[in-house]
Design an enzyme around this catalytic site. Structure first.
Site, PDB file in Angstrom:
ATOM      1  N   CYS A   4       0.825  -1.289  -0.152  1.00 18.42           N
ATOM      2  CA  CYS A   4       0.065   0.051  -0.002  1.00 18.42           C
ATOM      3  C   CYS A   4       0.856   1.146   0.055  1.00 18.42           C
ATOM      4  O   CYS A   4       1.674   1.441   0.934  1.00 18.42           O
ATOM      5  CB  CYS A   4      -0.948   0.111   1.155  1.00 18.42           C
ATOM      6  SG  CYS A   4      -1.868   1.739   1.371  1.00 18.42           S
ATOM      7  N   CYS A   7       0.508   3.360   3.075  1.00 19.20           N
ATOM      8  CA  CYS A   7       1.479   2.993   4.274  1.00 19.20           C
ATOM      9  C   CYS A   7       2.830   3.265   4.276  1.00 19.20           C
ATOM     10  O   CYS A   7       3.341   3.668   5.178  1.00 19.20           O
ATOM     11  CB  CYS A   7       1.061   1.401   4.276  1.00 19.20           C
ATOM     12  SG  CYS A   7      -0.686   0.964   4.782  1.00 19.20           S
ATOM     13  N   ASN A  88     -12.820  10.595  -1.508  1.00 19.51           N
ATOM     14  CA  ASN A  88     -13.532   9.723  -2.432  1.00 19.51           C
ATOM     15  C   ASN A  88     -13.812   8.560  -1.826  1.00 19.51           C
ATOM     16  O   ASN A  88     -12.691   7.471  -1.552  1.00 19.51           O
ATOM     17  CB  ASN A  88     -12.980   9.889  -3.608  1.00 19.51           C
ATOM     18  CG  ASN A  88     -12.806  11.334  -4.415  1.00 19.51           C
ATOM     19  OD1 ASN A  88     -13.830  11.859  -4.455  1.00 19.51           O
ATOM     20  ND2 ASN A  88     -11.626  11.711  -4.882  1.00 19.51           N
ATOM     21  N   GLY A  94     -14.563   7.612  -7.494  1.00 20.05           N
ATOM     22  CA  GLY A  94     -13.236   8.033  -8.174  1.00 20.05           C
ATOM     23  C   GLY A  94     -12.153   7.672  -6.747  1.00 20.05           C
ATOM     24  O   GLY A  94     -11.008   8.242  -7.376  1.00 20.05           O
ATOM     25  N   HIS A 101      -7.979   8.480   2.734  1.00 18.81           N
ATOM     26  CA  HIS A 101      -7.440   9.902   2.567  1.00 18.81           C
ATOM     27  C   HIS A 101      -8.107  10.984   2.485  1.00 18.81           C
ATOM     28  O   HIS A 101      -9.244  10.882   1.905  1.00 18.81           O
ATOM     29  CB  HIS A 101      -6.090   9.913   1.663  1.00 18.81           C
ATOM     30  CG  HIS A 101      -6.500   9.425   0.362  1.00 18.81           C
ATOM     31  ND1 HIS A 101      -6.944   8.154  -0.014  1.00 18.81           N
ATOM     32  CD2 HIS A 101      -7.206  10.251  -0.900  1.00 18.81           C
ATOM     33  CE1 HIS A 101      -7.314   8.212  -1.093  1.00 18.81           C
ATOM     34  NE2 HIS A 101      -7.405   9.428  -1.757  1.00 18.81           N
TER      35      HIS A 101
HETATM   36  P1  AMP Z   1      -8.259   9.365  -4.792  1.00 22.54           P
HETATM   37  O1  AMP Z   1      -8.381   9.293  -6.386  1.00 22.54           O
HETATM   38  O2  AMP Z   1      -9.244  10.230  -3.975  1.00 22.54           O
HETATM   39  O3  AMP Z   1      -8.100   7.979  -4.152  1.00 22.54           O
HETATM   40  O4  AMP Z   1      -6.906  10.299  -4.675  1.00 22.54           O
HETATM   41  C1  AMP Z   1      -5.612   9.586  -4.561  1.00 22.54           C
HETATM   42  C2  AMP Z   1      -4.643  10.825  -4.607  1.00 22.54           C
HETATM   43  O5  AMP Z   1      -3.502  10.427  -4.593  1.00 22.54           O
HETATM   44  C3  AMP Z   1      -4.457  11.513  -6.030  1.00 22.54           C
HETATM   45  O6  AMP Z   1      -4.756  12.748  -6.145  1.00 22.54           O
HETATM   46  C4  AMP Z   1      -2.930  11.280  -6.534  1.00 22.54           C
HETATM   47  O7  AMP Z   1      -2.420  12.226  -7.182  1.00 22.54           O
HETATM   48  C5  AMP Z   1      -2.432  11.051  -5.104  1.00 22.54           C
HETATM   49  N1  AMP Z   1      -0.918  10.342  -4.954  1.00 22.54           N
HETATM   50  C6  AMP Z   1      -0.882   8.888  -5.260  1.00 22.54           C
HETATM   51  N2  AMP Z   1       0.416   8.725  -5.227  1.00 22.54           N
HETATM   52  C7  AMP Z   1       1.086   9.677  -4.577  1.00 22.54           C
HETATM   53  C8  AMP Z   1       2.278   9.785  -4.286  1.00 22.54           C
HETATM   54  N3  AMP Z   1       3.143   8.797  -4.281  1.00 22.54           N
HETATM   55  N4  AMP Z   1       2.421  11.005  -3.625  1.00 22.54           N
HETATM   56  C9  AMP Z   1       1.540  11.957  -3.519  1.00 22.54           C
HETATM   57  N5  AMP Z   1       0.304  12.112  -3.841  1.00 22.54           N
HETATM   58  C10 AMP Z   1       0.110  10.554  -4.627  1.00 22.54           C
HETATM   59 ZN    ZN Z   2      -2.253   1.558   3.569  1.00 22.30          ZN
END
Ligand code: AMP
Ligand code: ZN
Length: 115
Positions: A4, A7, A88, A94, A101
């Site tokens: 993950c 994590c 989300n 989405g 988060h």
């Molecule tokens: P969601 O679509 O609500 O699940 O949002 C996931 C978010 O995580 C997206 O806005 C991505 O740009 C962000 N994201 C994914 N991997 C990383 C990472 N390694 N560092 C920073 N942001 C990330």
């Molecule tokens: Zn996790």
């Protein structure tokens, strides 16, 4: 949880631009920002999504920490007069990273902008 990404970020195993941390949450800059301020607030414990937080014994502590983090980040980035906090929940909403988060977005007039 193994494999993950959030994590791993919470354990500092992957580099990010961390902006806040306490016992229960970390917060870091989203790598694909949709607004001038776009921070992700992430519980350290793996929880799949907000729906599943409802059955987590730590939910009050986690949500308390999310509240403190959002206020501290709003102060840090000067967005206390206007920010949006979004989660989300599930693929139909989405969600792409299945570790709970909250997106804190701001730094501009947001209009109807979502994530
Ligand atoms: P969601 O679509 O609500 O699940 O949002 C996931 C978010 O995580 C997206 O806005 C991505 O740009 C962000 N994201 C994914 N991997 C990383 C990472 N390694 N560092 C920073 N942001 C990330
Ligand atoms: Zn996790």
């Amino acid at each position: 949880m193994q494999d993950c990404i959030f994590c791993k970020i919470a354990k500092h195993e992957i580099e990010t631009e961390m902006v806040y941390e306490d016992d229960f949450v970390v917060a870091f800059k989203d790598m694909n920002p949709v607004a001038p301020v776009h921070i992700l607030i992430v519980p350290k414990e793996h929880v799949n999504n907000f729906y599943e937080l409802a059955t987590n014994s730590q939910k009050a502590l986690i949500m308390g920490a999310v509240t403190d983090a959002a206020a501290a980040i709003a102060d840090q980035f000067g967005t206390s007069d206007g920010f949006r906090l979004i989660t989300n929940n599930g693929k139909d909403a989405g969600q792409t990273v299945f570790h709970l988060h909250f997106h804190l977005i701001g730094g501009e007039v947001l209009g109807a902008k979502l994530i």
